[in-house]
Every structure is written in C-alpha cells, then in structure tokens.
Design an enzyme around this catalytic site. Structure first.
Site, PDB file in Angstrom:
ATOM      1  N   HIS A  37     127.607  29.611  34.760  1.00  0.00           N
ATOM      2  CA  HIS A  37     128.901  30.152  35.192  1.00  0.00           C
ATOM      3  C   HIS A  37     128.837  30.465  36.689  1.00  0.00           C
ATOM      4  CE1 HIS A  37     132.417  32.683  35.544  1.00  0.00           C
ATOM      5  NE2 HIS A  37     132.803  32.227  34.368  1.00  0.00           N
ATOM      6  N   GLU A  82     135.512  24.866  36.052  1.00  0.00           N
ATOM      7  CA  GLU A  82     135.911  26.217  36.414  1.00  0.00           C
ATOM      8  C   GLU A  82     136.010  26.339  37.935  1.00  0.00           C
ATOM      9  OE1 GLU A  82     135.681  28.781  32.880  1.00  0.00           O
ATOM     10  OE2 GLU A  82     134.308  29.548  34.393  1.00  0.00           O
TER      11      GLU A  82
HETATM   12  P1  PGA Z   1     139.505  34.014  33.912  1.00  0.00           P
HETATM   13  O1  PGA Z   1     137.962  33.678  33.667  1.00  0.00           O
HETATM   14  O2  PGA Z   1     140.267  33.535  32.711  1.00  0.00           O
HETATM   15  O3  PGA Z   1     139.553  35.495  34.089  1.00  0.00           O
HETATM   16  O4  PGA Z   1     139.914  33.284  35.146  1.00  0.00           O
HETATM   17  C1  PGA Z   1     137.565  32.433  33.208  1.00  0.00           C
HETATM   18  C2  PGA Z   1     136.064  32.331  33.240  1.00  0.00           C
HETATM   19  O5  PGA Z   1     135.448  32.796  34.193  1.00  0.00           O
HETATM   20  O6  PGA Z   1     135.440  31.799  32.314  1.00  0.00           O
END
Ligand code: PGA
Length: 227
Positions: free
Chosen positions: A95, A151
């Site tokens: 992540h 992401e």
């Molecule tokens: P968010 O986070 O929905 O708050 O943007 C997504 C993530 O980091 O997996």
C-alpha cells in the site's frame, strides 16, 4: 470473474469499535459474484473472524500486511503462516501508505508476495502510477496468483477520485501483463461512484467509506448485482 468489494479499515478500530462496526453492518445480502472482504489490523483478526463466523456473514478476512520472512527470529513481524490460522484468505501488500511512511520497496513487497504464495493467501498488490512499472516488472516471471489494485496516491483519502477513463486504461495495461489477475481500483470510492468503477474493473478497495459500516453497506448495496 468475481467483483471484489474490499473494506480497508487501515490503522483504525479497537476490539469494541470493530464489534460495533459488525453490529452496524447487520445482515449482508450479496449476489453470487460479489466477494466482500474486510482488511483489519493484526490485533483485530481474531475479533473479526469471531464476528464473521458468529453472524455467518459472506465476508472473507484480509490482513493489511505480512512479514517478508517465515516464522522465526524477526521481532515484531507477523508471518503468513500465522495469518493463516485466523482464516485469512487475502492480504494487502505494498500500500502506498507503507511505501511512503515505512519506506517499503518493490523488492520487499515482492518477498511478501512470495511468502503469501507459499501459504496460499492471495496478495492484494497495491500500485500507484509511480510504482506500477517497477513493481509489476519484478513479477512478470512469477506464477503467483494475485489481485492488482490501482491506487493513485493523489486519490487516496482525498475525495479526488481518479477519472474512470484513466482507471480503465490502467486496467487494460495490467490485463495485458497479467491476464488472469483481477484488477481493482482504490481511491475515494463511495456509494455514489462505486458502480462507475465496477464497469471498468474487477472490484474496488474502499478506505474512508468503509470506516462507518452503515456507509459501507450503502457501497455494497449500490454495487450489488441482482439476480
Ligand atoms: P480511500 O482509501 O478510500 O480513503 O481513498 C483507499 C485505500 O487507501 O485503500
């Protein structure tokens, strides 16, 4: 192909507030193609497993990280085999918050993926624009089953969703490299836009909009395929 709806609770919740989260979630109706997954911090795996089992919920459990090593003298680490005993089926790796705040590299993430592969836990590999090429090129010769999550850093927790067109182009690019891997999107997804992303992906990773179970239920309701 399944559609993955994944709640990423990040470093939130205590045992008590996680139990309340399940209370608020209530009964869950999903169609056969939705796979609902909740990713909790290590110390809540046991509580989450207990709540899912007790309530007979159609939810799979995920961890948010794993050790790059097997069990052994690695103080502070939690090995893939140790996750297994909680019935963890998936594990987020790479992540951007871990890359940014803890200096995780592509090579370290690769080791984690390998450990998960040995244990039979499916990695949910997060990549951003910055890490996608270098991270995926390390994996091209690997036979590991994995889910790839796009992401974009600027969209995480900001309310600034990535445009569906850009997400769609990313998904196509990853599918050319990993034909059998589901590709999902994460970044400020909520109940109002989840369906737009599901049209071009195999699922979504939901952070902020999953913290309140009532809101997460709305995301699931919006995403549900009837019939
Ligand atoms: P968010 O986070 O929905 O708050 O943007 C997504 C993530 O980091 O997996």
């Amino acid at each position: 192909m399944n559609r993955f709806i994944i709640a990423n609770l990040k470093s939130n919740k205590t045992r008590e507030s996680l139990r309340s989260w399940f209370d608020d979630l209530g009964e869950l109706t999903t169609s056969s193609i939705e796979k609902v997954i909740v990713a909790v911090p290590y110390h809540l795996l046991a509580v989450a497993r207990e709540e899912i089992t007790r309530r007979n919920l159609p939810i799979e459990l995920a961890a948010q990280d794993v050790s790059p090593f097997p069990m052994g003298a690695y103080t502070g680490e939690v090995a893939a085999d140790q996750l297994k005993e909680f019935g963890v089926k998936y594990c987020i790796v790479g992540h951007s918050e871990r890359r940014r705040y803890l200096g995780e590299t592509d090579e370290l993430v690769l080791k984690k993926i390998e450990m998960l592969g040995i244990t039979g836990i499916t990695p949910i590999l997060c990549v951003s624009e910055e890490s996608v090429d270098s991270q995926l090129s390390l994996l091209t010769n690997s036979s590991e089953a994995l889910i790839v999550a796009y992401e974009p850093v600027g969209s995480i927790g900001t309310g600034k969703n990535q445009s569906v067109d850009i997400v769609s182009a990313f998904v196509k690019k990853v599918r050319l490299m990993f034909a059998n891997s589901p590709v999902i999107y994460g970044g400020s997804v909520n109940e109002l836009d989840v369906n737009e992303y599901l049209l071009v992906t195999d699922g979504v990773l939901v952070g902020t909009a999953s913290l309140d179970a009532t809101q997460f239920s709305k995301v699931l309701e919006a995403a549900r395929v009837d019939g």
